[in-house]
Design an enzyme around this catalytic site. Structure first.
Site, PDB file in Angstrom:
ATOM      1  N   VAL A   1      -0.986  -3.487  -3.099  1.00 50.60           N
ATOM      2  CA  VAL A   1      -2.429  -3.716  -3.022  1.00 50.60           C
ATOM      3  C   VAL A   1      -2.948  -3.321  -1.634  1.00 50.60           C
ATOM      4  O   VAL A   1      -4.013  -2.718  -1.500  1.00 50.60           O
ATOM      5  CB  VAL A   1      -2.777  -5.196  -3.322  1.00 50.60           C
ATOM      6  CG1 VAL A   1      -4.267  -5.454  -3.130  1.00 50.60           C
ATOM      7  CG2 VAL A   1      -2.353  -5.565  -4.740  1.00 50.60           C
ATOM      8  N   CYS A   2      -2.185  -3.642  -0.604  1.00 47.48           N
ATOM      9  CA  CYS A   2      -2.623  -3.444   0.786  1.00 47.48           C
ATOM     10  C   CYS A   2      -3.084  -2.018   1.098  1.00 47.48           C
ATOM     11  O   CYS A   2      -4.155  -1.838   1.691  1.00 47.48           O
ATOM     12  CB  CYS A   2      -1.524  -3.870   1.748  1.00 47.48           C
ATOM     13  SG  CYS A   2      -1.056  -5.608   1.586  1.00 47.48           S
TER      14      CYS A   2
END
EC number: 1.11.1.26
Length: 179
Positions: A50-51
């Site tokens: 996600v980052c």
């Protein structure tokens, strides 16, 4: 967790600012950007899923923040060396125009109150800090849910009007007037 009207903590941390040999690292502090607004966003850890979607989106929108006299800083608890390796490894992060700050000792993350108690990493927090160092907006998401960079820009615009902004207000919309 620190919130609106709290003073953003003082910090002095190593950061990755480039992948160019000899220009990779810089020490950044809370005094590095005098007179500017700050958007400080935290992510849990490098080399995850996600980052990079969030970091890359902040990078793509960096010009919009610059136009608003705002410096964006991305922070995680990884070292500057891990940040550099990730930037070199990930296509979407190679040309990143924003610093990747290394909160290796978890001092800033702890001072903000956003250290995940079990995982020992930063929660997905975002702060808008005014030029006086006062937090004007704070948001935190669970580790699994990415944030909305357009919403950060919308709130920054509203804060910078210094006027009353109604629900769903966007730049260019009328603000509220007190009768």
């Amino acid at each position: 967790m620190l919130g609106v009207r709290d003073q953003f903590p003082q910090f002095k941390l190593q950061s990755v600012v480039s992948i160019e040999k000899g220009k990779e690292f810089a020490e950044l502090s809370s005094d590095s950007f005098p007179g500017k607004w700050l958007v400080v966003f935290f992510w849990p850890m490098d080399f995850t899923f996600v980052c990079p979607t969030e970091i890359a989106e902040f990078g793509r929108k960096n010009g919009e923040f610059t136009d608003r006299d705002t410096q964006v800083l991305g922070v995680s608890t990884d070292t500057q060396f891990v940040h550099l390796a990730w930037r070199k490894d990930h296509n979407d992060l190679r040309g990143l125009p924003i610093p990747m700050v290394a909160d290796t000792k978890r001092e800033l993350t702890t001072a903000c109150g956003i250290l995940h108690p079990e995982e020992g990493v930063a929660l997905r927090a975002t702060y808008i800090v005014d030029p006086q160092g006062v937090i004007r907006w704070a948001s935190v998401n669970d580790l699994k849910v990415g944030r909305n960079v357009d919403e950060v820009i919308r709130v920054l615009d509203a804060l910078q009007t210094d006027e009353l902004c109604p629900c769903n207000w966007k730049d260019g919309d009328a603000t509220l007037k007190v009768a």
